[in-house]
Design a protein around this motif. Sequence first.
Motif, PDB file in Angstrom:
ATOM      1  N   UNK A 134     -46.642 -29.639  57.261  1.00  0.00           N
ATOM      2  CA  UNK A 134     -47.721 -28.936  56.537  1.00  0.00           C
ATOM      3  C   UNK A 134     -48.033 -29.706  55.261  1.00  0.00           C
ATOM      4  N   UNK A 135     -49.230 -30.177  55.134  1.00  0.00           N
ATOM      5  CA  UNK A 135     -49.547 -30.942  53.912  1.00  0.00           C
ATOM      6  C   UNK A 135     -49.668 -30.008  52.687  1.00  0.00           C
ATOM      7  N   UNK A 136     -49.427 -30.543  51.540  1.00  0.00           N
ATOM      8  CA  UNK A 136     -49.615 -29.772  50.294  1.00  0.00           C
ATOM      9  C   UNK A 136     -49.984 -30.745  49.180  1.00  0.00           C
ATOM     10  N   UNK A 137     -50.617 -30.194  48.152  1.00  0.00           N
ATOM     11  CA  UNK A 137     -50.996 -30.980  46.988  1.00  0.00           C
ATOM     12  C   UNK A 137     -50.085 -30.637  45.815  1.00  0.00           C
ATOM     13  N   UNK A 176     -44.706 -18.052  49.522  1.00  0.00           N
ATOM     14  CA  UNK A 176     -44.507 -16.641  49.877  1.00  0.00           C
ATOM     15  C   UNK A 176     -43.864 -15.869  48.734  1.00  0.00           C
ATOM     16  N   UNK A 177     -43.349 -16.540  47.711  1.00  0.00           N
ATOM     17  CA  UNK A 177     -42.644 -15.838  46.631  1.00  0.00           C
ATOM     18  C   UNK A 177     -41.158 -15.956  46.821  1.00  0.00           C
ATOM     19  N   UNK A 179     -43.801 -23.107  49.604  1.00  0.00           N
ATOM     20  CA  UNK A 179     -45.050 -23.629  50.137  1.00  0.00           C
ATOM     21  C   UNK A 179     -45.026 -23.715  51.656  1.00  0.00           C
ATOM     22  N   UNK A 180     -43.931 -24.241  52.238  1.00  0.00           N
ATOM     23  CA  UNK A 180     -43.875 -24.443  53.676  1.00  0.00           C
ATOM     24  C   UNK A 180     -43.908 -23.125  54.433  1.00  0.00           C
ATOM     25  N   UNK A 181     -43.469 -22.027  53.797  1.00  0.00           N
ATOM     26  CA  UNK A 181     -43.474 -20.727  54.472  1.00  0.00           C
ATOM     27  C   UNK A 181     -44.729 -19.924  54.152  1.00  0.00           C
ATOM     28  N   UNK A 182     -45.566 -20.458  53.286  1.00  0.00           N
ATOM     29  CA  UNK A 182     -46.723 -19.695  52.856  1.00  0.00           C
ATOM     30  C   UNK A 182     -47.877 -19.797  53.824  1.00  0.00           C
TER      31      UNK A 182
END
Length: 1010
Positions: A883-886, A948-949, A919-922
Amino acid sequence: MKPKIIYNLFLFFFGIFFGNQYATNAQNKQLQSLTLEDGLPQSQVYAITQDEKGYLWLGTQGGGLARFDGKIFKVYNETNGIASNYINAIQSQNDTLYIGTKRGLSIKLKQKFLNIETPDVNKIYSFKGQMILLTAKGVYSVDKIGVVNKINLDPEIDDFIVNDLIHFDNNFWVATQNGLWKFDGQISSPKHIEKLEKGDFKTIVGFENKMIASTFNDGTIVFDSREFDDQILIREPLRINSATLINNQLWIGTQNDGVSVIDTKSWSENLVLNTSNGLSVPVVKQVFKDKQSNIWIATSGGGLYKYFQNSFKHFNTETGLNGNRVYAVHHSNKAIWISNSEAGLIKIDNYGVHDIDIPEAFSEVKIKTIASDNSGNIWAGSDGRGVLFKGKTIRDSIVIDTILKTTVKLPKEIKVTKVLSTDNGFPFDWIRKIQVSNNVIYAATYSSGIVKFNYSPKIDSLKVYKTYAKADGIEDLYIMDMVKDNENRLWYATKNGHLGYVFNDKVTHLGRILEQNVQINSIVFKNETLYLGTAGKGVWWSNDENFSSFKKLEGVKKGASENIYQLIFDDQDYLWVGTERGVDKLELDKDNIIKDAFFFGRNDGFLGIETCLNAVDKDDNGHLWFGALFGLTEYQPTDIIQDTEKPKLFLEDVKVEFQSIDSLDFSVWTNSKNILKLSPDQKQMSFSFKTVDLDHPNGVEYRYKLNDNDWSPWSKNNIQDLPELNFGAHDFYVQSRNHRWKESEPLKFSFFIESPLHKKPWFQWLLIGVAILVLAFLVYQYIKRLKRRNSEDKKRLELENHLLTLEQKALRLQMNPHFIFNVLNGIKAMAPTKPEKMNETVNSFATLLRETLVNSRKDTISLDQEIKTIRHYIEVERLMVEKPFEYKIDLKTDLDAEEILIPPMLIQPFVENAIRHGILKGPREGELIIEFTNNDDFLKVTIIDNGVGIFSSQQQKPKTDHQSMALTVTKERLESISGANALEMTEIKLKDGSIGGTTIVFKIPLETDY
């Protein structure tokens, strides 16, 4: 013949033969009576004296001893220890009072009485500090310890009644029941004793070179002290009880004719005070002059009288009035017109006091106001009976000349008395005030406004011009006073505090000018200034052009009361203010500030006490006339200013722990070097002090201070308690001032409270020294044991510290095994398909491992290096995750990143946690923000993800051992660096209530490399 007629005839003939001025001065003398109602224990007063403190002491027949301070009588009788309640003589010396009674001598020492049995004591004479008793059986002496010894003078003296004894012109003179005696030498060993004259001699007075000896029935003999045969016989008065020399006049008290005052130059009678001019009984036992120049008269049956001569002359029922309550006062045509009680009108002129014949309807009502017009006619307003007109007019009378047989009209003066009421066309019956202006009459009613009218006695015609009420602009009809100013404006004041005036038949109503609901009782103008007297709020003034604002009349000194009933200016520009306590004479400066205030009450000759509303006026001679509840008082201005002596202050009592110290002579201890020593448990003291002012007891005030503190405010309180005093030396100061604000000399009383043993300096230093030695020994033993223990623990701690350091460094080297495993598997998978990406990943991973190994060996690295390491870590994560993220690293500091130092590997665990578990679980595209800010003391790090928190992630999947250990160690590192609560982790909540990510904030002390 009626008493008033006799009194008026006396005044008439007295004025003819001696002149009116002399008659006026004779009436100026005043008598104030003090009876059982005032607290006197008995109406038969036989003896008077005054002690050094100023108290007046009175001996009564049956009521015991009374002490008077000008206000209160304090009584001592047989229940207090005195020998008898029947007292004939009193003498004071220092703090001791000698009391002659029917049962012998009583000596008052502070609060105790020493009684010595002797014959009846008639008089006590003080000679060179020794007390001589004149008794029913001879003469006795009293020594300093209270022992009484008989003095043998002559058989005709030793067993007979001795009435008086004095030492004059080197001889002793003795007055006895059977003659007048003279002897020289010592009183205990007389020489050349001789009897000069037979008779019942009562009293002896020495004056210049004259002896004055008075008998009971044969008058008074005046003779040269060295030549008895050269005599002057004063045949009257007779039945003499006492004689006292006061102001070069001989005051003789008699058994049946009051007091006669004899001039010592002409030996003629100047004045008689008896039942016809003030005394209630004719029996006078003693006349006494006090230290304030007041003259006191002791009577048998009439109590005590205070006599004084001043500028006040008093009129009451005993001097011609029909009643004592004077409601209205008015000066007209060289006479004073008054209404007294509900007993009609009285006129006072040079010929005496006269009843005025008035209609029966007016003889039993309150006449509240009196005025006169230009013709000398009298106008009087009443309560419920309208207006009374009393005057005269000229009418033609027909005369028949019988010789010439003609009829002639000749003018004839006719006296006219007319009552104007609602019965004959007058609009109102309740009249508060009448004012005359250009022969037009204005009558202010109680609640119906003002009526303008006139009455013509010549034609018996009443004409009502106008009534001013609410329709004309007077908002408050309850009028209290009405006065005319220099511009012919008719001013009125009301019960509810309103003010206004009538001019040219137009009402100008100013309203409630004091801005408070206060009754205005009185109005007076002085030049262009208007003064208002109120009920309870004092005097107010204004000199504004339109009287729009008023100021309260104030100054350093104040009047006796704020309830103002009367206002008037005298010819010397003093403002006189009548109240319920008497009158105040106020001296005002040009700015209407009270410069000085003089109060005149009952003790000053103003015997009327409470003044009546607006019952005041000034006559042609500048004399003021005040109507009061207890009579009419005339004030005759004088330039004589009586200077007041400094008040004398003394200590009445000193208490320690609520117990009086009777053993001290306070007159010796005050203002001296004597110091009262007190024990450590005696920390409470109470001082009672007093200034006796027989004329103005309520005007005395006190202030005090302890040591060098500030003076307390002036107060009427004459007792001061000092609880919980500190140990050591103290000085108590007290001072008094009288009603004229003259201050006494301050009194100082010194005392010293001993410190307890534990408070003494030497004992405290001893305890400190012992404590220091004991403490030093204990410290030495403790250090000795501590060193031995520390030597053993040091090696263990060094080993544990070394192991802990290795453990921390090992933890820094640790990276998530799953991360490493995933990176290696990812590289393996890239080999056949993405060789270029495999090379990039291997390079980034190698750089990350190298930086981790290098940084883990250092205690601090630069923020710039830490940011590079974090970038390499995030890049490796981005290459490995599906999963990409910035991400964004934002540096918001005013310092260069290379200058800021931080511990290594402090941020990576939080970044890893944000990527892997946030992030990866969001559900959203990943976004990571790392932000650095600083202030002067701290570097603040903020890590924000939109996963997700953190708390939701923890609930979904348990932490790995590595993650749990890494976060725990990182938290401990932060707490060791920044203290407790250095780390804050919160979840981001979106508007719909869902979790939008996590924010992690922590701060560390700012450290730089310079």
